[in-house]
Design a protein around this motif. Structure first.
Motif, PDB file in Angstrom:
ATOM      1  N   ILE A  71       0.853  -1.183   0.000  1.00 13.59           N
ATOM      2  CA  ILE A  71       0.000   0.000   0.000  1.00 13.59           C
ATOM      3  C   ILE A  71       0.890   1.234   0.000  1.00 13.59           C
ATOM      4  N   ASP A  72       0.590   2.171  -0.878  1.00 11.73           N
ATOM      5  CA  ASP A  72       1.440   3.348  -1.076  1.00 11.73           C
ATOM      6  C   ASP A  72       1.009   4.564  -0.269  1.00 11.73           C
ATOM      7  N   GLY A  73      -0.172   4.512   0.337  1.00 12.66           N
ATOM      8  CA  GLY A  73      -0.617   5.670   1.098  1.00 12.66           C
ATOM      9  C   GLY A  73      -2.022   5.491   1.621  1.00 12.66           C
ATOM     10  N   PHE A  74      -2.477   6.496   2.346  1.00 13.68           N
ATOM     11  CA  PHE A  74      -3.833   6.511   2.892  1.00 13.68           C
ATOM     12  C   PHE A  74      -4.636   7.648   2.277  1.00 13.68           C
ATOM     13  N   ALA A  75      -5.889   7.364   1.946  1.00 17.94           N
ATOM     14  CA  ALA A  75      -6.871   8.400   1.616  1.00 17.94           C
ATOM     15  C   ALA A  75      -7.593   8.715   2.909  1.00 17.94           C
ATOM     16  N   LEU A  76      -7.410   9.926   3.425  1.00 13.93           N
ATOM     17  CA  LEU A  76      -7.889  10.284   4.759  1.00 13.93           C
ATOM     18  C   LEU A  76      -9.290  10.865   4.683  1.00 13.93           C
ATOM     19  N   ASN A  77     -10.266  10.047   5.043  1.00 10.22           N
ATOM     20  CA  ASN A  77     -11.659  10.483   5.057  1.00 10.22           C
ATOM     21  C   ASN A  77     -11.874  11.432   6.222  1.00 10.22           C
ATOM     22  N   MET A  78     -12.308  12.652   5.922  1.00  8.53           N
ATOM     23  CA  MET A  78     -12.406  13.678   6.954  1.00  8.53           C
ATOM     24  C   MET A  78     -13.819  14.206   7.062  1.00  8.53           C
ATOM     25  N   ASN A  79     -14.363  14.122   8.279  1.00 11.36           N
ATOM     26  CA  ASN A  79     -15.643  14.743   8.599  1.00 11.36           C
ATOM     27  C   ASN A  79     -15.373  16.155   9.107  1.00 11.36           C
ATOM     28  N   ALA A  80     -16.362  16.753   9.688  1.00 13.03           N
ATOM     29  CA  ALA A  80     -16.204  18.115  10.193  1.00 13.03           C
ATOM     30  C   ALA A  80     -15.897  18.155  11.684  1.00 13.03           C
ATOM     31  N   ASN A  81     -15.518  17.010  12.271  1.00 13.56           N
ATOM     32  CA  ASN A  81     -15.195  16.974  13.695  1.00 13.56           C
ATOM     33  C   ASN A  81     -13.929  17.772  13.978  1.00 13.56           C
ATOM     34  N   ASP A  82     -13.925  18.558  15.066  1.00 11.54           N
ATOM     35  CA  ASP A  82     -12.787  19.417  15.373  1.00 11.54           C
ATOM     36  C   ASP A  82     -11.503  18.622  15.570  1.00 11.54           C
ATOM     37  N   TYR A  83     -11.586  17.465  16.263  1.00 10.95           N
ATOM     38  CA  TYR A  83     -10.366  16.716  16.576  1.00 10.95           C
ATOM     39  C   TYR A  83      -9.695  16.135  15.330  1.00 10.95           C
ATOM     40  N   GLU A  84     -10.436  15.990  14.251  1.00 12.38           N
ATOM     41  CA  GLU A  84      -9.866  15.387  13.059  1.00 12.38           C
ATOM     42  C   GLU A  84      -8.766  16.242  12.442  1.00 12.38           C
ATOM     43  N   ALA A  85      -8.834  17.540  12.604  1.00 11.82           N
ATOM     44  CA  ALA A  85      -7.771  18.408  12.087  1.00 11.82           C
ATOM     45  C   ALA A  85      -6.444  18.092  12.768  1.00 11.82           C
ATOM     46  N   SER A  86      -6.480  17.830  14.070  1.00 14.78           N
ATOM     47  CA  SER A  86      -5.259  17.470  14.796  1.00 14.78           C
ATOM     48  C   SER A  86      -4.754  16.094  14.389  1.00 14.78           C
ATOM     49  N   ARG A  87      -5.659  15.153  14.181  1.00 12.77           N
ATOM     50  CA  ARG A  87      -5.240  13.826  13.733  1.00 12.77           C
ATOM     51  C   ARG A  87      -4.632  13.910  12.333  1.00 12.77           C
ATOM     52  N   LEU A  88      -5.140  14.815  11.513  1.00 10.89           N
ATOM     53  CA  LEU A  88      -4.590  15.019  10.179  1.00 10.89           C
ATOM     54  C   LEU A  88      -3.146  15.486  10.265  1.00 10.89           C
ATOM     55  N   VAL A  89      -2.870  16.397  11.180  1.00 11.17           N
ATOM     56  CA  VAL A  89      -1.499  16.887  11.388  1.00 11.17           C
ATOM     57  C   VAL A  89      -0.586  15.734  11.781  1.00 11.17           C
ATOM     58  N   ASP A  90      -1.053  14.881  12.694  1.00 13.04           N
ATOM     59  CA  ASP A  90      -0.248  13.739  13.132  1.00 13.04           C
ATOM     60  C   ASP A  90       0.014  12.765  11.985  1.00 13.04           C
ATOM     61  N   ALA A  91      -1.011  12.521  11.182  1.00 11.77           N
ATOM     62  CA  ALA A  91      -0.855  11.583  10.072  1.00 11.77           C
ATOM     63  C   ALA A  91       0.176  12.081   9.069  1.00 11.77           C
ATOM     64  N   TYR A  92       0.104  13.358   8.707  1.00 13.01           N
ATOM     65  CA  TYR A  92       1.071  13.911   7.760  1.00 13.01           C
ATOM     66  C   TYR A  92       2.478  13.904   8.350  1.00 13.01           C
ATOM     67  N   ALA A  93       2.597  14.189   9.641  1.00 14.77           N
ATOM     68  CA  ALA A  93       3.916  14.170  10.287  1.00 14.77           C
ATOM     69  C   ALA A  93       4.497  12.759  10.278  1.00 14.77           C
ATOM     70  N   ALA A  94       3.660  11.757  10.566  1.00 13.86           N
ATOM     71  CA  ALA A  94       4.135  10.376  10.571  1.00 13.86           C
ATOM     72  C   ALA A  94       4.534   9.930   9.170  1.00 13.86           C
ATOM     73  N   ALA A  95       3.714  10.244   8.173  1.00 12.54           N
ATOM     74  CA  ALA A  95       4.015   9.828   6.803  1.00 12.54           C
ATOM     75  C   ALA A  95       5.269  10.503   6.278  1.00 12.54           C
ATOM     76  N   ALA A  96       5.539  11.722   6.722  1.00 10.46           N
ATOM     77  CA  ALA A  96       6.726  12.452   6.248  1.00 10.46           C
ATOM     78  C   ALA A  96       8.009  11.779   6.698  1.00 10.46           C
TER      79      ALA A  96
END
Length: 429
Positions: free
Chosen positions: A50-75
């Protein structure tokens, strides 16, 4: 209609631009996730192609922080690259400005996936209500362009399933660049899935500059509250679309990606616990909400199947099956869900063997045999027995000598306290 399993001679001449495999990750379930959790998931995903994740994002506030963590980990996995792209869940309320701010925040990340040097953006849904207005999507793209971010927009507009609507998709939405076919399950009927939708929309979107993304999925069952609407175009309480004869959905789906050769494959899903199509390890940090039917229901062995077909899809060559020496296998609701009569009352065995073998399957008095061929994926099943509280047993004999065997981890019971059509997946190595 041509079934997916019979399309072996079609579409093989199509040469895809990227041939990358992504897995759909539901950020709503990452409430307690840490960057270390993301790094573990990325390592596991990379190990099966698997080459990556498609990050399904709702409008929940905490998801923005999880998005930051995911990009940091993938980097941190820059060699080889592991990439991410955002898939906006349009069944929730979004504004153009809100979506633009999320895309621009991560557009320059080394982990951001690009198509033709443009940031890839996808969706779940987005073609109904206010989002069905073409101005919404053209405004989204132009607003990003004004901020110096060029995107390739490949949405999963879920009302477009009928192959005859493929040309209408292009005329209605001139601003989209690609398309993602979300529909990876039969259309609420007891019938084999076909590639008709894939072929029609792949051909149509070839007139644009974006990718054709094909969703594949091994299962779909959920039984949450009445107002849940994950992955569905109408609000329903529960449904099953999975596991029925004559061909198991997991075989259909993975064979079809080899045949259709889409630009990108999107596995639905890595973490979709609520709909029972997750292939990740069970993780206590995953927020399963009231999806209690997930507890103890391991799906990790499905990754072995995904790894096999990921390689075939990318290389164009059917892999040679070898013995997996390092394989690791861990191991409510009051009314029956809709389509509860669809799955067969059987235990299925999917085999990948190095040489021909006669596989035997037993559950008490119920017995069956089937031939597993070398370097092919073969499949058989055994019906549930008349006896209660029995456990499946599988044997792999060669020349009258048992070389492998194993018992299932779940008893076949005739009574239950609540419905659970989420499958248990085991492995014998």
């Amino acid at each position: 209609m041509l079934s997916r399993i019979l399309l072996c001679l079609l579409s093989l001449a199509h040469v895809a631009f990227a041939q990358h495999v992504f897995a759909h990750w539901m950020l709503a379930e990452a409430y307690s996730f840490t960057q270390n959790d993301w790094e573990n998931d990325i390592s596991s995903a990379r190990s099966i192609g698997i080459d990556g994740f498609a990050l399904n994002m709702n409008a929940n506030d905490y998801e923005a922080s999880r998005l930051v963590d995911a990009y940091a980990a993938a980097a941190t996995f820059s060699n080889p690259d592991f990439k991410l792209f955002i898939s906006f869940d349009m069944s929730y309320s979004w504004s153009v400005s809100g979506m633009v701010s999320i895309v621009t925040a991560h557009a320059d990340s080394p982990a951001q996936y690009e198509w033709n040097d443009k940031v890839l953006v996808s969706t779940y849904s987005g073609d109904t209500g206010s989002y069905g207005n073409v101005d919404f999507w053209s405004g989204f793209k132009s607003n990003l362009a004004n901020q110096g971010v060029s995107i390739s927009l490949a949405p999963a507009f879920t009302t477009y399933r009928d192959p005859n609507l493929a040309s209408k998709l292009l005329s209605t939405y001139p601003s989209i660049d690609g398309f993602m076919n979300w529909w990876s399950w039969p259309n609420d009927i007891l019938a084999n899935l076909t590639t008709d939708t894939d072929v029609a929309y792949q051909k149509a979107i070839s007139q644009r500059t974006g990718p054709y993304i094909m969703g594949v999925s091994p299962w779909w069952y959920k039984d949450l509250s009445a107002d849940q609407n994950w992955g569905l175009s109408t609000q329903i309480r529960s449904r099953i679309i999975c596991g029925s004869k004559p061909v198991h959905l997991v075989v259909f789906e993975y064979m079809s990606l080899v045949q259709v050769k889409p630009d990108i494959v999107e596995i639905i899903t890595w973490s979709g616990c609520g709909e029972s199509h997750y292939i990740a390890d069970l993780n206590p940090n995953i927020n399963i909400g009231n999806a209690t039917y997930v507890d103890g229901q391991d799906h990790a062995p499905w990754r072995k199947v995904a790894q096999y077909y990921n390689s075939w899809y990318k290389t164009g060559t059917q892999p040679t099956i070898t013995n997996p020496k390092s394989a690791v296998c861990a191991g409510g609701i009051t009314s029956a869900p809709r389509n509860a009569n669809f799955p067969a009352d059987e235990v299925f065995a999917l085999t990948m063997v190095t040489s021909d073998a006669m596989i035997t399957l037993d559950i008490s008095s119920s017995h069956s045999e089937f031939t597993a061929h070398s370097n092919q994926v073969s499949m058989g099943s055994v019906p549930f027995p008349v006896e209660d509280s029995q456990i499946p047993y599988i044997q792999i004999p060669r020349n009258s000598v048992k070389v492998k065997d194993g018992y299932g981890s779940i008893f076949v019971e005739k009574t239950c306290t609540e419905y659970n059509f989420n499958p248990f997946v085991g492995i014998v190595v």
